[in-house]
Design a protein around this motif. Sequence first.
Motif, PDB file in Angstrom:
ATOM      1  N   ALA A  65     -10.737 -96.314  34.039  1.00 14.09           N
ATOM      2  CA  ALA A  65     -11.939 -95.897  33.572  1.00 14.09           C
ATOM      3  C   ALA A  65     -12.804 -95.287  34.450  1.00 14.09           C
ATOM      4  N   ALA A  66     -12.806 -96.027  35.648  1.00 11.97           N
ATOM      5  CA  ALA A  66     -13.660 -95.569  36.719  1.00 11.97           C
ATOM      6  C   ALA A  66     -13.308 -94.137  37.066  1.00 11.97           C
ATOM      7  N   LEU A  99     -22.561-101.432  45.738  1.00  7.11           N
ATOM      8  CA  LEU A  99     -23.202-102.220  44.843  1.00  7.11           C
ATOM      9  C   LEU A  99     -22.223-102.548  43.653  1.00  7.11           C
ATOM     10  N   SER A 100     -21.615-101.611  43.445  1.00  7.25           N
ATOM     11  CA  SER A 100     -20.404-101.731  42.222  1.00  7.25           C
ATOM     12  C   SER A 100     -19.383-102.634  42.840  1.00  7.25           C
ATOM     13  N   PHE A 113     -16.418-106.919  34.921  1.00  5.56           N
ATOM     14  CA  PHE A 113     -15.421-106.486  35.718  1.00  5.56           C
ATOM     15  C   PHE A 113     -15.413-104.763  35.451  1.00  5.56           C
ATOM     16  N   PHE A 114     -15.343-104.413  33.998  1.00  3.87           N
ATOM     17  CA  PHE A 114     -15.259-103.089  33.549  1.00  3.87           C
ATOM     18  C   PHE A 114     -16.650-102.587  34.012  1.00  3.87           C
ATOM     19  N   ALA A 115     -17.850-103.183  33.748  1.00  2.82           N
ATOM     20  CA  ALA A 115     -19.077-102.687  34.174  1.00  2.82           C
ATOM     21  C   ALA A 115     -18.941-102.195  35.666  1.00  2.82           C
ATOM     22  N   GLY A 121     -16.890 -95.634  39.407  1.00  5.90           N
ATOM     23  CA  GLY A 121     -16.680 -94.373  39.001  1.00  5.90           C
ATOM     24  C   GLY A 121     -17.785 -93.368  39.232  1.00  5.90           C
ATOM     25  N   ALA A 122     -18.959 -93.764  39.119  1.00  2.70           N
ATOM     26  CA  ALA A 122     -20.222 -92.744  39.147  1.00  2.70           C
ATOM     27  C   ALA A 122     -20.121 -92.673  40.607  1.00  2.70           C
TER      28      ALA A 122
END
Length: 416
Positions: A65-66, A99-100, A113-115, A121-122
């Motif tokens: 997803a990232a 940060l991610s 974890f997904f967030a 990804g950004a």
Amino acid sequence: MSDLQSGVAATGTGVRSRPRAVLPALCLTQITSWGIVYYAFPVLNPAITADTGWSAGATTAAFSAALVVSAIAGIYVGRVLDHRGPRTVMTAGSALAGLSLLVIAAAPNLAVFFAGWLLAGAAMAAIFYQPAFAALTRWWAPDHIRALTIVTLAGGLASTVFAPLTAILADHMSWRATYVVLAGILAVLTVPAHALALKAPWPPAPPSPPHVTGGHEQVVRSRAFGMLAVTFTLSAFAMYAVVIGLVPLLIERGYTTTQAAWALGLGGAGQTLGRTLYATLARHLGVTARTVTLIALGALTTAALAAAAGPYALLIAISVLAGVIRGNLTLLQATAITDRWGTTHYGRLSGLLGAPAHAAAALAPFAGALLAVPLGGYGPLFALLAAISMAAALTAPWTGITERGPVLPKLGRSDK
């Protein structure tokens, strides 16, 4: 008259003053960014699933997803790069990446974890190859191929440096603590490097080549751009499915995991070798001929892996050759815009061109694993992937242009 034959039109306005710190800084930050944000995950994922009880499919879905988010965000990042340059984008991206990783490390559940991976990804869109390529293309044109080659060679060392380092850290601490340490390394090495090395004035965009009269909108609507997007998307899907599927293919044929891992690793070495050969290839083949040839060779190496059960030395040789082709394809994509439409809208066009290909690359591992079951194994899967690559090669002749617009060129120097 062709784009590459009209050197100034294709790549800029001639040699400009180049900030000396940019190239070594981007080599450092590409090694670090790819090594920590991308290659650390496959090393840590077994520990993540064992500690949390989350399935490997779920954690890998977060990572994929990232990559999809990165593909979409790259469109916006490309517009910013054209107007403002890479300094703010890459510096902010490095901070966001750190940060991610902290969010991922602290995630109490799968949703967080997904967030964390969506944030990553950004950040990927702002720190991986696309902004680095945009910076070097604007600052280094018309000698940008050399600069791009150096940075991709450095990027190719990311797994060599950080996969073992991540494994060593994971042997002495939890996966969460490992990600915290890696986030610190990322911040210390990349945030100041981007902030300080990329502060040179951003050169104004050179004028568009004569055949681009309607700005980037004309390019995006052109048949050549659309066919190039199709070509790279099909090629990326097949290429990344092959990379992920090579180990299970060899295990399925009776080789050990160690032997399969060596085949994959030596393929990576071939990728590095391939990047050193691209400038020579570019001097001898036109842009369209180059595109057709490299993608067709990729299809042939995939077909060879599908057909050859052994001996092991032959499979190693094919894997290395496939890596050489992959290394060239990275630079083929990096130069696709400038070779056809110049550097004026490089960031915006490369973001739009790369989005579907990056999304396909993100989905390819899942799709490949799913298709292997109904197809009857990885051998038939590789045969299908070879057919997809060949379909990409067959669309490639329609990606060529001259100053008068898209053409169906001959396979020789005249289509440059």
